[in-house]
Scaffold this motif. Sequence first.
Motif, PDB file in Angstrom:
ATOM      1  N   THR A 118       0.736  -1.203   0.105  1.00 29.44           N
ATOM      2  CA  THR A 118       0.022   0.179  -0.116  1.00 29.44           C
ATOM      3  C   THR A 118       0.846   1.290   0.205  1.00 29.44           C
ATOM      4  OG1 THR A 118      -1.714  -1.226   1.404  1.00 29.44           O
ATOM      5  CG2 THR A 118      -1.938   1.285   1.170  1.00 29.44           C
ATOM      6  N   VAL A 119       2.170   1.235   0.594  1.00 28.84           N
ATOM      7  CA  VAL A 119       2.874   2.328   0.859  1.00 28.84           C
ATOM      8  C   VAL A 119       3.559   2.778  -0.625  1.00 28.84           C
ATOM      9  CG1 VAL A 119       5.180   2.990   1.486  1.00 28.84           C
ATOM     10  CG2 VAL A 119       3.717   1.987   3.188  1.00 28.84           C
ATOM     11  N   LEU A 120       3.897   1.624  -1.283  1.00 31.41           N
ATOM     12  CA  LEU A 120       4.310   1.750  -2.860  1.00 31.41           C
ATOM     13  C   LEU A 120       3.195   2.306  -3.691  1.00 31.41           C
ATOM     14  CD1 LEU A 120       6.466  -1.484  -2.909  1.00 31.41           C
ATOM     15  CD2 LEU A 120       7.496   0.650  -3.184  1.00 31.41           C
ATOM     16  N   ALA A 121       2.109   1.645  -3.466  1.00 31.85           N
ATOM     17  CA  ALA A 121       1.020   2.195  -4.479  1.00 31.85           C
ATOM     18  C   ALA A 121       0.703   3.634  -4.189  1.00 31.85           C
ATOM     19  CB  ALA A 121      -0.239   1.595  -4.186  1.00 31.85           C
ATOM     20  N   ALA A 152      -3.870  -2.453  -3.747  1.00 27.23           N
ATOM     21  CA  ALA A 152      -3.982  -0.894  -3.504  1.00 27.23           C
ATOM     22  C   ALA A 152      -3.830   0.140  -4.766  1.00 27.23           C
ATOM     23  CB  ALA A 152      -2.751  -0.426  -2.558  1.00 27.23           C
ATOM     24  N   PHE A 153      -3.202  -0.358  -5.501  1.00 29.20           N
ATOM     25  CA  PHE A 153      -3.128   0.598  -6.797  1.00 29.20           C
ATOM     26  C   PHE A 153      -4.462   0.677  -7.330  1.00 29.20           C
ATOM     27  CE2 PHE A 153      -1.587   1.654 -11.159  1.00 29.20           C
ATOM     28  CZ  PHE A 153      -0.803   2.848 -10.857  1.00 29.20           C
ATOM     29  N   LEU A 209      10.089   0.585  -8.981  1.00 32.65           N
ATOM     30  CA  LEU A 209       9.851   0.842  -7.329  1.00 32.65           C
ATOM     31  C   LEU A 209       9.853  -0.624  -7.004  1.00 32.65           C
ATOM     32  CD1 LEU A 209       6.543   2.974  -7.379  1.00 32.65           C
ATOM     33  CD2 LEU A 209       8.876   3.700  -7.597  1.00 32.65           C
ATOM     34  N   ALA A 210      10.446  -0.660  -5.669  1.00 28.82           N
ATOM     35  CA  ALA A 210      10.774  -2.126  -5.290  1.00 28.82           C
ATOM     36  C   ALA A 210      10.538  -2.136  -3.704  1.00 28.82           C
ATOM     37  CB  ALA A 210      11.881  -2.862  -5.642  1.00 28.82           C
ATOM     38  N   GLY A 211      10.418  -3.365  -3.150  1.00 30.69           N
ATOM     39  CA  GLY A 211      10.206  -3.466  -1.618  1.00 30.69           C
ATOM     40  C   GLY A 211      11.810  -3.467  -1.015  1.00 30.69           C
ATOM     41  N   LYS A 269       3.516   7.140   4.975  1.00 28.34           N
ATOM     42  CA  LYS A 269       2.543   6.302   5.686  1.00 28.34           C
ATOM     43  C   LYS A 269       1.257   5.865   4.751  1.00 28.34           C
ATOM     44  CE  LYS A 269       3.270   8.257  10.396  1.00 28.34           C
ATOM     45  NZ  LYS A 269       2.847   8.707  11.653  1.00 28.34           N
ATOM     46  N   VAL A 270       0.284   5.078   5.354  1.00 29.25           N
ATOM     47  CA  VAL A 270      -0.724   4.868   4.605  1.00 29.25           C
ATOM     48  C   VAL A 270      -1.683   5.783   4.804  1.00 29.25           C
ATOM     49  CG1 VAL A 270      -2.382   2.891   4.017  1.00 29.25           C
ATOM     50  CG2 VAL A 270      -0.054   2.399   4.408  1.00 29.25           C
ATOM     51  N   LYS A 271      -2.371   6.160   3.488  1.00 28.11           N
ATOM     52  CA  LYS A 271      -3.482   7.296   3.838  1.00 28.11           C
ATOM     53  C   LYS A 271      -4.753   6.239   4.463  1.00 28.11           C
ATOM     54  CE  LYS A 271      -2.258   9.894  -0.384  1.00 28.11           C
ATOM     55  NZ  LYS A 271      -2.725  10.016  -1.627  1.00 28.11           N
TER      56      LYS A 271
END
Length: 390
Positions: free
Chosen positions: A151-154, A187-188, A248-250, A388-390
């Motif tokens: 979700t953070v990445l999205a 999430a995206f 983008l990666a983890g 952070k996550v929205k």
Amino acid sequence: MKKVLYLLILVLAALTVIGCSGKDSNVIKIGVYEPASGDNGAGGKQETLGIQYANKVTPSVVIDGKEYKVQLEIVDNESSNDKAVTAASELVSKNVSVVLGSYGSGVSIAASDTFANADIPVIGVTCTNPQVTLGNSHYFRICFLDPFQGTVLANFAVDNFKAKKAYCLAKLGDDYAVGLCNYFIEAFKKLGGTVVFETFPDGTSDFAAYVANAKNQGADVFVSPVSTEAAALIIEQANTQGLPVPILAGDTWDSNVVLAAAKGTNVQIFVTTFFVEGSTDKNVVDFVNGFRNYLNTDATAKTNNGGDDEIAAVSAMGFDAYYTALEALKNAGSTKSIDVMKALPTTKYTGVSGLIEFDATGDAKRDVAYVKKVNNATGKWDFIAVQKVK
């Protein structure tokens, strides 16, 4: 005279046995279940380095008023689900009180039942797949989870690149890579995006077609949370083909392998991770300075770190996992693995990566990830944001 000599020999033998027994009783074993070879060998070695450095700094622990020397028992799970049980069984046979690991969710899941059947608790360091702790009472972890990381990445893709279309690439059968891609996709899409998702089989060394497909599909971001071994090859192709969008990666890409592959290229790389340098907190400063000195004064450690003194987030997490284990042992007031398992749910520790405490599932209560970007000119990381996550 012979009788006196015989009695002296018996006394000396008894003293020797008592002495050895006392010595053994003052040693507690912590298992280190990590890959030192295979796809995740580089990351596993760096995670282990953090544990080894912590053990060097704090080689003993006082439990219920008695001091114990901490002995690390290290096994190589070879980044292989097929080899996982054998490696875990080796630690069980060595009577460890608690286990740390593993880098890689797949091998963590594969060995889980072996540790459960032996009543040995495990503290996961950076295994982020939810399945690691789900439905059991022996596996804990100090890292954030992939639903959060995805979700953070999205959010980062949409907030920073106005991304509407993402290309995702994972290794077939890799619990971590496939899982994180799926959480990103979920999430995206909720944020209004569309996704092209592909997987590649084990043993793939040519990623030209995958990079070309991402370009042809008109993706705004390329998401690929794969092993560092595959990452280096993807970066090579992204550079060759002039991939115009960011990768983008983890957390697996938070590695000097990635830095080396990207240095001197125009490939944009952003990763989510657990720890960044630069904090003024004394504990963080002491860790960074001490660990870097450790790498530069121990040739083997530096080799296992990839030949330089870059500090990977997994090393910081390994460091914190070791101290979390010590806190659990003190909290248990016992060296028995079953007692440590019972003590872990109420164990808390403030480490260099932040406060560590567990929820009802055994997962860490984490709500922040750090985003870093490769500086292509210096081959170092640039801190970008706390996300952070929205």
